[in-house]
Design a protein around this motif. Structure first.
Motif, short mmCIF file in Angstrom:
data_model
loop_
_atom_site.label_atom_id
_atom_site.label_comp_id
_atom_site.label_asym_id
_atom_site.label_seq_id
_atom_site.Cartn_x
_atom_site.Cartn_y
_atom_site.Cartn_z
N LEU A 207 -28.80 17.31 -30.53
CA LEU A 207 -29.35 16.07 -31.08
C LEU A 207 -28.30 15.30 -31.87
O LEU A 207 -28.17 14.08 -31.76
N SER A 208 -27.54 16.02 -32.68
CA SER A 208 -26.51 15.37 -33.49
C SER A 208 -25.43 14.74 -32.62
O SER A 208 -24.98 13.62 -32.88
N ILE A 209 -25.02 15.44 -31.58
CA ILE A 209 -24.01 14.90 -30.67
C ILE A 209 -24.53 13.61 -30.01
O ILE A 209 -23.81 12.61 -29.93
N VAL A 210 -25.77 13.64 -29.54
CA VAL A 210 -26.34 12.47 -28.86
C VAL A 210 -26.41 11.28 -29.81
O VAL A 210 -25.98 10.17 -29.47
N VAL A 211 -26.96 11.50 -31.00
CA VAL A 211 -27.12 10.39 -31.95
C VAL A 211 -25.77 9.83 -32.37
O VAL A 211 -25.53 8.61 -32.31
N LEU A 212 -24.85 10.70 -32.78
CA LEU A 212 -23.56 10.22 -33.26
C LEU A 212 -22.76 9.53 -32.16
O LEU A 212 -22.17 8.47 -32.39
N SER A 213 -22.75 10.12 -30.96
CA SER A 213 -21.94 9.54 -29.89
C SER A 213 -22.49 8.18 -29.47
O SER A 213 -21.72 7.23 -29.26
N LEU A 214 -23.80 8.05 -29.34
CA LEU A 214 -24.39 6.78 -28.93
C LEU A 214 -24.20 5.70 -30.00
O LEU A 214 -23.88 4.55 -29.69
N VAL A 215 -24.42 6.08 -31.26
CA VAL A 215 -24.27 5.10 -32.33
C VAL A 215 -22.83 4.63 -32.44
O VAL A 215 -22.55 3.42 -32.50
N VAL A 216 -21.89 5.56 -32.45
CA VAL A 216 -20.48 5.19 -32.59
C VAL A 216 -20.01 4.38 -31.38
O VAL A 216 -19.33 3.35 -31.54
N ALA A 217 -20.36 4.80 -30.18
CA ALA A 217 -19.93 4.09 -28.98
C ALA A 217 -20.45 2.66 -28.95
O ALA A 217 -19.73 1.72 -28.65
#
Length: 226
Positions: A207-217
């Motif tokens: 979940l953390s990977i998905v949220v952080l990667s999508l937000v940052v990208a």
């Protein structure tokens, strides 16, 4: 100095104080009001109101230190964690949906970064409460009936010479576990032993990977297009 260090040798350390966990419940209640209303389940005040009511009930029936056994206290504690987790799951799911399908409110980089940070913090708090409430049967059971085989192995349990006699993890230790698991995407100093705990930590990492990667990208794309 901790209660464990103050306790005489051979005497059971005092139970964990409730105020620390309660302070972070209040923080989790505040986050929905800082987020756009679409990230709240129902209305912005619904889940915080439920959390506040359950927390008040817990403070009334088990004030001061978390040391009162009983099904009612346990049910209230589980209910509080479920509500906190539900709010975090809704917000995270809504944010991911908006980023994947597009939403006019996610087209401003600064606002997106702020919302993403708050949603991510909300998930960290939720998993911190989850680990704290379920490891070893919860804080009351860890105090009254500590298990020989815990669900999570803290360094002080693996090597008892690193801590005072009778050391047990408190809420802040579980919050630190949730924070490091959400940033390193893997165990750091605390090792999951139970299979359900491994599953929970894996779910948090994903979940953390998905949220952080999508937000940052998405934020980088928005900043690059300005």
């Amino acid at each position: 100095m901790s209660d464990d260090e103050n306790a005489p040798s051979g005497e059971r350390p005092r139970a964990e104080q409730r105020w620390t966990a309660s302070a972070f419940v209040l923080l989790s209640m505040l986050i929905p009001f800082l987020l756009p209303s679409r990230y709240a389940a129902g209305t912005s005040w619904l889940l915080p109101a439920i959390e506040g009511a359950v927390l008040l009930a817990l403070v009334i029936v088990d004030p001061g230190r978390i040391d009162r056994p009983g099904r009612r206290v346990r049910a209230l504690s589980i209910a509080l964690v479920v509500v906190i987790a539900a709010g975090a799951a809704w917000a995270a799911g809504r944010l991911v949906w908006d980023l994947l399908h597009g939403n006019p409110d996610t087209t401003v980089a600064n606002e997106l970064l702020l919302s993403g940070a708050l949603v991510w913090l909300q998930t960290v708090l939720a998993f911190g409460f989850l680990y704290w409430e379920l490891d070893g049967g919860g804080p009351v059971n860890r105090h009254l009936h500590p298990r020989r085989r815990p669900d999570l192995a803290f360094p002080q349990q693996i090597e008892p010479t690193l801590a005072p006699a009778g050391w047990r993890p408190v809420f802040f230790d579980y919050l630190y576990l949730a924070l490091t698991n959400a940033t390193a995407f893997s165990p750091t100093d605390v090792m999951p032993l139970a299979r359900w705990m491994k599953l929970a930590m894996a779910a948090q990492s994903i979940l953390s990977i998905v949220v952080l990667s999508l937000v940052v990208a998405n934020a980088v794309n928005l900043l690059g297009s300005t």
